[in-house]
Write a protein that holds these residues in place. Structure first.
Motif, PDB file in Angstrom:
ATOM      1  N   THR A 133     -89.087 120.528 103.327  1.00 19.53           N
ATOM      2  CA  THR A 133     -87.870 119.732 103.342  1.00 19.53           C
ATOM      3  C   THR A 133     -88.198 118.281 103.650  1.00 19.53           C
ATOM      4  O   THR A 133     -89.150 117.996 104.380  1.00 19.53           O
ATOM      5  N   THR A 134     -87.420 117.368 103.088  1.00 22.62           N
ATOM      6  CA  THR A 134     -87.545 115.970 103.453  1.00 22.62           C
ATOM      7  C   THR A 134     -86.870 115.748 104.797  1.00 22.62           C
ATOM      8  O   THR A 134     -86.102 116.600 105.272  1.00 22.62           O
ATOM      9  N   LEU A 135     -87.117 114.594 105.382  1.00 21.12           N
ATOM     10  CA  LEU A 135     -86.500 114.284 106.667  1.00 21.12           C
ATOM     11  C   LEU A 135     -84.978 114.281 106.556  1.00 21.12           C
ATOM     12  O   LEU A 135     -84.286 114.837 107.412  1.00 21.12           O
ATOM     13  N   GLU A 136     -84.455 113.674 105.497  1.00 18.59           N
ATOM     14  CA  GLU A 136     -83.006 113.595 105.344  1.00 18.59           C
ATOM     15  C   GLU A 136     -82.395 114.977 105.144  1.00 18.59           C
ATOM     16  O   GLU A 136     -81.332 115.286 105.683  1.00 18.59           O
ATOM     17  N   ASP A 163     -99.960 109.496  97.781  1.00 20.44           N
ATOM     18  CA  ASP A 163     -99.085 108.409  98.236  1.00 20.44           C
ATOM     19  C   ASP A 163     -97.730 108.932  98.712  1.00 20.44           C
ATOM     20  O   ASP A 163     -97.253 108.559  99.795  1.00 20.44           O
ATOM     21  N   LYS A 164     -97.091 109.795  97.935  1.00 14.70           N
ATOM     22  CA  LYS A 164     -95.783 110.333  98.326  1.00 14.70           C
ATOM     23  C   LYS A 164     -95.903 111.214  99.566  1.00 14.70           C
ATOM     24  O   LYS A 164     -95.028 111.202 100.432  1.00 14.70           O
ATOM     25  N   ALA A 165     -96.989 111.961  99.640  1.00  6.92           N
ATOM     26  CA  ALA A 165     -97.192 112.826 100.798  1.00  6.92           C
ATOM     27  C   ALA A 165     -97.358 112.000 102.075  1.00  6.92           C
ATOM     28  O   ALA A 165     -96.780 112.320 103.118  1.00  6.92           O
ATOM     29  N   THR A 166     -98.135 110.933 101.985  1.00  8.24           N
ATOM     30  CA  THR A 166     -98.348 110.054 103.139  1.00  8.24           C
ATOM     31  C   THR A 166     -97.033 109.428 103.592  1.00  8.24           C
ATOM     32  O   THR A 166     -96.753 109.337 104.794  1.00  8.24           O
ATOM     33  N   LYS A 167     -96.222 109.032 102.628  1.00  8.51           N
ATOM     34  CA  LYS A 167     -94.924 108.436 102.963  1.00  8.51           C
ATOM     35  C   LYS A 167     -94.033 109.460 103.665  1.00  8.51           C
ATOM     36  O   LYS A 167     -93.331 109.131 104.632  1.00  8.51           O
ATOM     37  N   MET A 168     -94.073 110.691 103.196  1.00 12.59           N
ATOM     38  CA  MET A 168     -93.257 111.740 103.803  1.00 12.59           C
ATOM     39  C   MET A 168     -93.686 112.000 105.241  1.00 12.59           C
ATOM     40  O   MET A 168     -92.853 112.182 106.133  1.00 12.59           O
ATOM     41  N   VAL A 169     -94.990 112.020 105.467  1.00 11.41           N
ATOM     42  CA  VAL A 169     -95.511 112.195 106.833  1.00 11.41           C
ATOM     43  C   VAL A 169     -95.034 111.052 107.728  1.00 11.41           C
ATOM     44  O   VAL A 169     -94.564 111.276 108.856  1.00 11.41           O
ATOM     45  N   GLU A 170     -95.135 109.834 107.232  1.00 14.82           N
ATOM     46  CA  GLU A 170     -94.738 108.666 108.025  1.00 14.82           C
ATOM     47  C   GLU A 170     -93.260 108.687 108.369  1.00 14.82           C
ATOM     48  O   GLU A 170     -92.856 108.258 109.456  1.00 14.82           O
ATOM     49  N   GLU A 171     -92.444 109.195 107.452  1.00 11.55           N
ATOM     50  CA  GLU A 171     -91.001 109.275 107.715  1.00 11.55           C
ATOM     51  C   GLU A 171     -90.712 110.220 108.870  1.00 11.55           C
ATOM     52  O   GLU A 171     -89.900 109.912 109.747  1.00 11.55           O
ATOM     53  N   PHE A 172     -91.364 111.359 108.898  1.00 11.55           N
ATOM     54  CA  PHE A 172     -91.158 112.293 110.007  1.00 11.55           C
ATOM     55  C   PHE A 172     -91.685 111.716 111.312  1.00 11.55           C
ATOM     56  O   PHE A 172     -91.073 111.883 112.372  1.00 11.55           O
ATOM     57  N   LEU A 173     -92.814 111.014 111.243  1.00  7.60           N
ATOM     58  CA  LEU A 173     -93.402 110.458 112.455  1.00  7.60           C
ATOM     59  C   LEU A 173     -92.591 109.295 113.009  1.00  7.60           C
ATOM     60  O   LEU A 173     -92.719 108.957 114.189  1.00  7.60           O
ATOM     61  N   SER A 174     -91.744 108.689 112.161  1.00  4.97           N
ATOM     62  CA  SER A 174     -90.928 107.558 112.612  1.00  4.97           C
ATOM     63  C   SER A 174     -89.868 108.001 113.617  1.00  4.97           C
ATOM     64  O   SER A 174     -89.330 107.182 114.361  1.00  4.97           O
ATOM     65  N   CYS A 175     -89.561 109.286 113.625  1.00  3.75           N
ATOM     66  CA  CYS A 175     -88.615 109.841 114.597  1.00  3.75           C
ATOM     67  C   CYS A 175     -89.412 110.493 115.727  1.00  3.75           C
ATOM     68  O   CYS A 175     -90.076 111.506 115.516  1.00  3.75           O
ATOM     69  N   GLU A 176     -89.356 109.931 116.886  1.00  2.11           N
ATOM     70  CA  GLU A 176     -90.185 110.379 118.005  1.00  2.11           C
ATOM     71  C   GLU A 176     -89.918 111.841 118.350  1.00  2.11           C
ATOM     72  O   GLU A 176     -88.767 112.280 118.439  1.00  2.11           O
ATOM     73  N   ASP A 177     -90.987 112.589 118.513  1.00  2.00           N
ATOM     74  CA  ASP A 177     -90.931 113.996 118.917  1.00  2.00           C
ATOM     75  C   ASP A 177     -90.154 114.885 117.942  1.00  2.00           C
ATOM     76  O   ASP A 177     -89.623 115.926 118.319  1.00  2.00           O
ATOM     77  N   MET A 178     -90.104 114.462 116.672  1.00  2.00           N
ATOM     78  CA  MET A 178     -89.392 115.255 115.669  1.00  2.00           C
ATOM     79  C   MET A 178     -90.163 116.513 115.293  1.00  2.00           C
ATOM     80  O   MET A 178     -89.577 117.574 115.075  1.00  2.00           O
ATOM     81  N   VAL A 179     -91.505 116.402 115.220  1.00  2.00           N
ATOM     82  CA  VAL A 179     -92.312 117.517 114.736  1.00  2.00           C
ATOM     83  C   VAL A 179     -93.458 117.812 115.701  1.00  2.00           C
ATOM     84  O   VAL A 179     -93.874 116.955 116.482  1.00  2.00           O
TER      85      VAL A 179
END
Length: 264
Positions: A133-136, A163-179
């Motif tokens: 799933t995406t973050l959204e 590139d898309k995978a790295t962006k997806m990882v960064e999006e989840f990491l932008s929310c502290e303690d999300m994963v």
């Protein structure tokens, strides 16, 4: 970390109580199980949509009651009938409480039922949920649970591209303690491999399956069964969590390398 796939199915019927116990006894850090829902809304362990392959019965799980399923016996890896029956998720939670982590595969399909059950046994920090799933999408569908569960996104490197995978990882990491970490599906080669070391530096789980070549760039369990140095690849690439179908082989390798730090 060592993850045992569908319990220890090489020594007991997959997704049985005995396979879960065997995996825990063998030293798995995490036991992966598959969950399905019966016609009368009982959560049971079953990978397939039907009971045909793994039991002596036939039919779709969703069209059978729990008692109808319990009338049949689980089959072993050779397809032979055993004396074991399909367990409920609740039975597995009781068995594993304070003993071993669980990954409930397909858990998000039934999270409204699974979450209160896991909470009832005080095991929210002992169960890992995963999902593609995406973050959204995650926020929209499962936002109610975000602050209470251990969540791990599945990132398909082959399908998304580096590139898309790295962006997806960064999006989840932008929310502290999300994963708590990420599961990565590499594909049959290493063309889309990314650097996992920054994730390990953040004390996150980097999970990859050694089950088949297509998941791990060709560095699979069956190859390691003949040549255990195959597992060196996972260590070199900072993968700190391996889901395996050969738990004894993997633990033996990690122990010899001084990398197995299992604590019950």
């Amino acid at each position: 970390m060592v993850v045992s796939h569908r319990g220890d199915w090489r020594h007991a019927p997959e997704n049985s109580l005995w396979s879960v116990k065997c995996a825990a006894d063998a030293g798995a850090d995490v036991v992966e199980i598959d969950v399905s829902l019966t016609k009368d809304s009982i959560l049971v362990l079953m990978h397939d949509k039907t009971i045909d392959r793994t039991t002596t019965g036939k039919g779709r799980v969703s069209e059978l009651t729990y008692e109808q399923i319990r009338c049949h016996f689980l089959k072993d890896g050779l397809g032979l009938s055993t004396s074991l029956r399909v367990p409920t998720l609740e039975e597995v939670l009781v068995l594993c409480k304070d003993r071993v982590l669980l990954n409930v595969d397909k858990g998000f399909d039934y999270i409204d039922l699974i979450y209160p059950l896991v909470k009832k046994y005080g095991m929210l920090d002992q169960v890992i949920f995963k999902g593609t799933t995406t973050l959204e999408e995650y926020k929209r569908k499962y936002g109610t649970y975000m602050d209470h569960i251990c969540f791990m996104p599945i990132i398909n490197l082959q399908a998304l591209g580096r590139d898309k995978a790295t962006k997806m990882v960064e999006e989840f990491l932008s929310c502290e303690d999300m994963v708590v970490g990420f599961e990565f599906v590499l594909g049959s080669d290493e063309s889309q491999l990314i650097d996992f070391s920054p994730l390990v530096d953040r004390d996150l789980i980097v999970w990859m399956n050694s089950l088949r070549d297509v998941y791990c760039g060709g560095h699979s369990d069956d190859r390691a069964f003949v040549d255990r140095s195959i597992y060196d690849w996972f260590v070199r690439h900072h993968i700190n969590c391996i889901q395996t179908d050969r738990i004894d082989v993997l633990i033996s390798y990690l122990s010899q390398k001084g990398l197995y730090n299992h604590k019950k």
